[in-house]
Design a protein around this motif. Sequence first.
Motif, short mmCIF file in Angstrom:
data_model
loop_
_atom_site.label_atom_id
_atom_site.label_comp_id
_atom_site.label_asym_id
_atom_site.label_seq_id
_atom_site.Cartn_x
_atom_site.Cartn_y
_atom_site.Cartn_z
N ALA A 66 0.82 -1.21 0.00
CA ALA A 66 0.00 0.00 0.00
C ALA A 66 0.86 1.26 0.00
N GLY A 67 2.02 1.21 0.65
CA GLY A 67 2.88 2.38 0.69
C GLY A 67 3.47 2.77 -0.65
N ASP A 68 3.43 1.84 -1.62
CA ASP A 68 3.95 2.15 -2.95
C ASP A 68 2.89 2.74 -3.88
N VAL A 69 1.63 2.74 -3.44
CA VAL A 69 0.56 3.24 -4.29
C VAL A 69 0.52 4.76 -4.25
N ILE A 70 0.61 5.37 -5.41
CA ILE A 70 0.56 6.83 -5.53
C ILE A 70 -0.88 7.31 -5.54
N ARG A 71 -1.71 6.65 -6.33
CA ARG A 71 -3.12 6.99 -6.42
C ARG A 71 -3.82 5.87 -7.18
N ILE A 72 -5.14 5.86 -7.11
CA ILE A 72 -5.96 4.97 -7.92
C ILE A 72 -6.97 5.82 -8.68
N GLU A 73 -7.02 5.60 -9.98
CA GLU A 73 -7.93 6.36 -10.83
C GLU A 73 -9.10 5.47 -11.23
#
Length: 698
Positions: A114-121
């Motif tokens: 989860a810490g690597d996720v920048i954003r979800i579109e």
Amino acid sequence: MGHRRYTVSLFAIACALSTPAQANAEDPAASGDPNVPLQPVTEGARVFEPSYFEQFAPRNALDMVQRLPGFSIKGGNDQGQRGLGQADQNVIVNGERFSSKSDTIRDQLARIPAGDVIRIELVDGNSLDIPGLTGLIANVIYASEGASGQFSWRPGFRPYNTEARYLGGEISMTGSDGPLDFTVSLSNDNNRFGADGPILVTAADGSLIEDQQTKFSGGFDNPKLATNFTYDFGGGAFANLNLSYGEDFIFRDMPETGFPLVGPVRMRDAHVRERGPRYEIGGDIEFPLGPGTLKLIGLERYQRDNMTAVVVDTFDDGSTAEGSRFERRDGEGERIGRFEYGWNMWNADWQLSGEAAFNRLDRSSRLSILEPNGEFEQVAFPAGNGGVTEDRYEGTLSFSTQLSPTLSIQAIAGGEYSKIEQTGSAANARSFQRPKGSLALSWKPADDFDVSITGARRVGQLSFGAFLGSVNLNDDNQNGGNNALVPPQSWEVDVEANKSLGAWGSLKFTARQAWFEDFIDWFPLDDGGEARGNIGDATRTHLELTATINMDPIGWKGARFDINGVKRWMSVTDAFTGEDRPFSNDLIDRLNVDFRYDIPDSDWAVGSGINTFNPAGYSRRYEVGRGWEGPTFAWLFAEHKDVFGLTVRATAGNILGARNYFERTVYEGDRPDAPVAFREYMDRRIGPIFNFQISGDF
């Protein structure tokens, strides 16, 4: 697909945002560092920053995607899909689809910390340059910096009929070293299940023939080692390599004691054992070429299944034991080569693609009967031996473009050629040419509302096992082989509407109408047997509603309901009676309601849910029946998000006492004119189900 890099400062800014926001394309220089390539936000996307998911304390990208409002994961490459073909999933990663068939999209998301996720579109599939994507798509944007690992241990137990489950879970590590990104995982997808209770066998007039006391215990373990490597060559060129190896272990034990109205008590020992290895080697390379980009994909997949089923009946009066043994060895493989060349022309995204797929099944079977001396003697079963191959070639041309600020279109046109050959006692060979393609329109009149309409011509995948014979010893059924099977085809129209409710959540409505040709169901053979076969035309109407309702607007902070409901209407002509009926074993309706309450200012979350699942029955030459579980499953859970840095979750399932049901009517000859031989009705206890999950990172 971690070939893009992001700065820590950008991540900190993203975390500071507290709500999903509508965003437009960004300038790379906006990060403050002109040397950092910042992937622009997809125009028109609803953007969910990491802060939106903070209350759920997610461990990985899967935890985050599952909390998107009004969204549920579907599709993705799997072993039942026809080749790789056009994309059909509704989740992509860094703007790319994943070209593996051994790993599901859920597997892949669970390995992204989860810490690597920048954003979800959340974005309209037509706006992406990936042919086949339509409707609402989740695009997970992430970047791997350094190495990190995570693990999940998923034990569980049931009080009745099963052994405890200790070895379920996964451990994985992801990281980056210069231009190389990597993921390594070791997992075991496993489960244990069972039920116990009576089966009543009655005559046509309802009188009791036999009372059977039964117990069913089963389970599986699928340990697997999987790796993914991504290498960025620079200049827009990068490559992926996916490797996996696993073993499958499946068992089913079905002891039974029969108390007939007349005759000796019967004790049945019935069991099934299956095991075998499987592997996959797959990869792709993408690089600029001329005015566009070329992507080359290759995949090799193989699995072997060794199955043995034994049924032996003994009697309390010393009568001679009766029994059968069925052994089957399957070797199933698939080899795929594919190219995709995409370019922009006339303000549209174009793609030319071609695929060659070579599928194979080799089967050897042995059927044996228990002799009075206690030894199994092999009998002739030629229909269970042989092989099936399919060589398939397809080509497609697609384009997508924005017709106006609110209207987009995607069109795909192509066709396939396939040749199917069968060896063994029913050798045969045929070839086919099939058109395929789709046309999709997307309309987004407002930021919080969009509609997509897709019309498609599709070609289905065949199960090669249906070409050859097999038996079910416990039900005393034999499935003949059918060397005349052809792939089913369909015309389909899908309508999907998405409505954001703001702070209240989101709604998605889907309507799908399908018209099938060469539909496959149970089919009569000339020798008096039955097999899977093409029985003509069929139709199916599918309605589905997915909703997320947040309670925050009424002051109940942290509470939400996730709802999914499906209703289907089906019509096909029964090949034995000429009557109209639903598809065998297909879904009629389903309802799933999940409630979750993340208690404010604490690390606790609690919740509950209910699920109903109503399948259609089946119709064969000499019998009709239906199996189901219910009427309603319900569960409760409690979760603590920080137990010495770990997330701990406990679930109590089947708290309403759903049961395992089965009923069938067996005829003395062909339906519907033959008299009823007997009826069976099963009503077995499942009991409560307790599951635990402990997850963390390192």
